[in-house]
Design a protein around this motif. Structure first.
Motif, mmCIF file in Angstrom:
data_model
loop_
_atom_site.group_PDB
_atom_site.id
_atom_site.type_symbol
_atom_site.label_atom_id
_atom_site.label_comp_id
_atom_site.label_asym_id
_atom_site.label_seq_id
_atom_site.Cartn_x
_atom_site.Cartn_y
_atom_site.Cartn_z
ATOM 1 N N VAL A 1 36.674 38.188 39.212
ATOM 2 C CA VAL A 1 37.232 37.809 37.914
ATOM 3 C C VAL A 1 37.843 39.025 37.219
ATOM 4 O O VAL A 1 38.986 38.990 36.744
ATOM 5 N N THR A 2 37.084 40.121 37.178
ATOM 6 C CA THR A 2 37.548 41.326 36.472
ATOM 7 C C THR A 2 38.779 41.920 37.131
ATOM 8 O O THR A 2 39.756 42.274 36.458
ATOM 9 N N LYS B 1 41.897 39.596 36.741
ATOM 10 C CA LYS B 1 42.312 39.576 35.335
ATOM 11 C C LYS B 1 43.059 40.868 34.980
ATOM 12 O O LYS B 1 44.124 40.838 34.340
ATOM 13 N N GLN B 2 42.528 42.022 35.401
ATOM 14 C CA GLN B 2 43.173 43.289 35.078
ATOM 15 C C GLN B 2 44.471 43.481 35.862
ATOM 16 O O GLN B 2 45.425 44.082 35.360
ATOM 17 N N GLN C 1 47.216 41.771 33.974
ATOM 18 C CA GLN C 1 47.701 42.442 32.771
ATOM 19 C C GLN C 1 48.975 43.234 33.022
ATOM 20 O O GLN C 1 49.733 43.525 32.092
ATOM 21 N N VAL D 1 39.600 33.863 34.862
ATOM 22 C CA VAL D 1 40.789 34.715 34.789
ATOM 23 C C VAL D 1 41.874 34.108 33.916
ATOM 24 O O VAL D 1 42.510 34.776 33.104
ATOM 25 N N THR E 1 46.851 34.076 34.952
ATOM 26 C CA THR E 1 47.272 35.098 35.914
ATOM 27 C C THR E 1 46.576 34.940 37.265
ATOM 28 O O THR E 1 46.860 35.690 38.192
ATOM 29 N N SER E 2 45.671 33.942 37.377
ATOM 30 C CA SER E 2 45.076 33.658 38.687
ATOM 31 C C SER E 2 46.014 32.815 39.547
ATOM 32 O O SER E 2 45.810 32.709 40.769
#
Length: 395
Positions: free
Chosen positions: A234-235, A238-239, A242, A265, A268-269
């Motif tokens: 997830v992290t 997600k980043q 960005q 997310v 953006t997933s």
């Protein structure tokens, strides 16, 4: 964290005496006790609750009984760590558990395997994917009904070839199972003419992937292979979103994505590709029935973790019922030679040599969901037959 779910008549109560513990091991005990060791916290904590839900549906579907006796499940949180998994498994067995279910992380599962093998207690795995769990000649008492990392990494390699990727950047959780999986992929990708332009190994539970994302953005990679799952997935995704990394590069991994990850997310997933361990859109009678029951009970679609837990526990309890016996050795023998034609994922066959279920391999992509589905779902884009993702038993 300890949670006990009882499918008992009120008069039975909880076992609190030595006599009750002894009865749990008798030829014809009062209850069928299952010890569940899953991650309810830590890096893989997002999976444990879904596994519990899947098991609950499997038990309720059969009226809460097996061999004519009520089923009692006691849940423990291993915190995604092997040491608590060992401690809690030991306690569950001492309290009379006739089988152990779990864990999530492969490190915890391997630690549990050692205990169940010593104590001769059946052990069901529906989530951990390390190939070491089901090696030929491994534990007599451990069975896995879900995917292996081996099958998932083969699908990831197949995707890389089909997409004609030329340069891949790898990001792998610093964890033995995922490192082993990445190493296999790296070697096979290079054999196929794919250049590995970079690799990073962040620790489990990493919260800041910005420096890694920056390195990928500055590289000439056309593919980003992520060998991680849970909150790490997830992290990272997600980043990466960005900086719109997914718009210029294919983001994929053996088991990076499912609805849980996509929900965490957000938009953006979209476009992320991954191996899929179970999916609620698989169209067969058994899966339609399960999805209906799950939605009725929880008002949501089952995740991969829930579906695999349901499927494995249903299979196990059906086999136990067919033996007509409380002899654990008979359960083990029967399961080692069993086939499940009515799995929610299609035909599954237990391999006697390593106690790994042969099954189709599912590959999918995160797409926008339409009502009544969630906002982001996995669309199954390819099904790999067992012969393409599993090795045969040694002759």
């Amino acid at each position: 964290m300890k949670r006990t779910y009882q499918y008992l008549l009120p008069a039975f109560g909880l076992c609190a005496t030595l006599a009750c513990t002894t009865a749990a091991h008798a030829a014809d005990p009062d209850t069928f006790k299952i010890g569940g060791v899953v991650s309810l916290s830590g890096t893989y904590g997002i999976f444990g609750e879904d596994m519990r839900k899947g098991v609950e549906v499997a038990i309720e579907e059969r009226g809460g009984k097996v061999l004519g006796k009520p089923i009692q499940v006691t849940w423990e949180d291993d915190e995604t760590k092997p040491q608590p998994a060992v401690q809690k498994t030991t306690r569950l067995i001492a309290d009379g558990s006739q089988m152990i279910f779990g864990a999530v992380s492969s490190a915890s599962t391997i630690a549990i395997m050692n205990i169940t093998k010593q104590r001769k207690i059946p052990h069901l795995v529906t989530m951990s994917a390390d190939d070491k769990i089901t090696l030929p000649g491994g534990s007599r008492y451990t069975f896995r009904t879900s995917n292996t990392l081996g099958m998932e990494q083969r699908m990831a390699l197949g995707y890389s070839k089909e997409q004609k990727l030329k340069r891949v950047y790898g990001v792998t959780a610093d964890y033995q199972a995922t490192r082993d999986s990445w190493e296999w992929y790296r070697k096979e990708a290079e054999k196929a003419g794919i250049e590995i332009v970079g690799a990073d190994f962040p620790p489990l539970g990493n919260r800041d992937f910005s420096s890694i994302v920056d390195k990928i953005a500055r590289s000439n990679a056309d593919g980003v292979a992520l060998f991680m799952t849970g909150s790490d997935a997830v992290t990272m995704v997600k980043q990466a979103g960005q900086v719109n990394l997914g718009k210029t590069r294919k983001i994929f991994g053996p088991v990076i994505a499912d609805e849980t990850m996509a929900t965490g997310v957000g938009p953006t997933s979209l476009g992320v590709n991954s191996g899929v361990r179970y999916h609620f859109t698989v169209d067969n009678a058994a899966n339609r029935k399960f999805v209906e029951a799950f939605r009725k009970k929880y008002h949501e679609y089952p995740s991969s973790a829930a579906g695999e837990a349901y499927d494995g526990m249903s299979w196990w309890l059906d086999v136990v019922e067919k033996t007509g016996s409380w002899d654990k050795e008979k359960w083990v023998e029967a399961f080692a030679n069993s086939t499940r034609p009515n799995s929610v994922e299609g035909l599954k066959e237990m391999k006697a040599c390593d106690h790994q279920a042969r099954q189709d391999g599912l590959w999918g992509e995160v797409v926008a969901g339409k009502p009544p589905y969630p906002a982001y779902i996995m669309k199954i884009t390819k099904v790999y037959p067992p012969k393409d993702v599993f090795e045969d038993c040694p002759k």
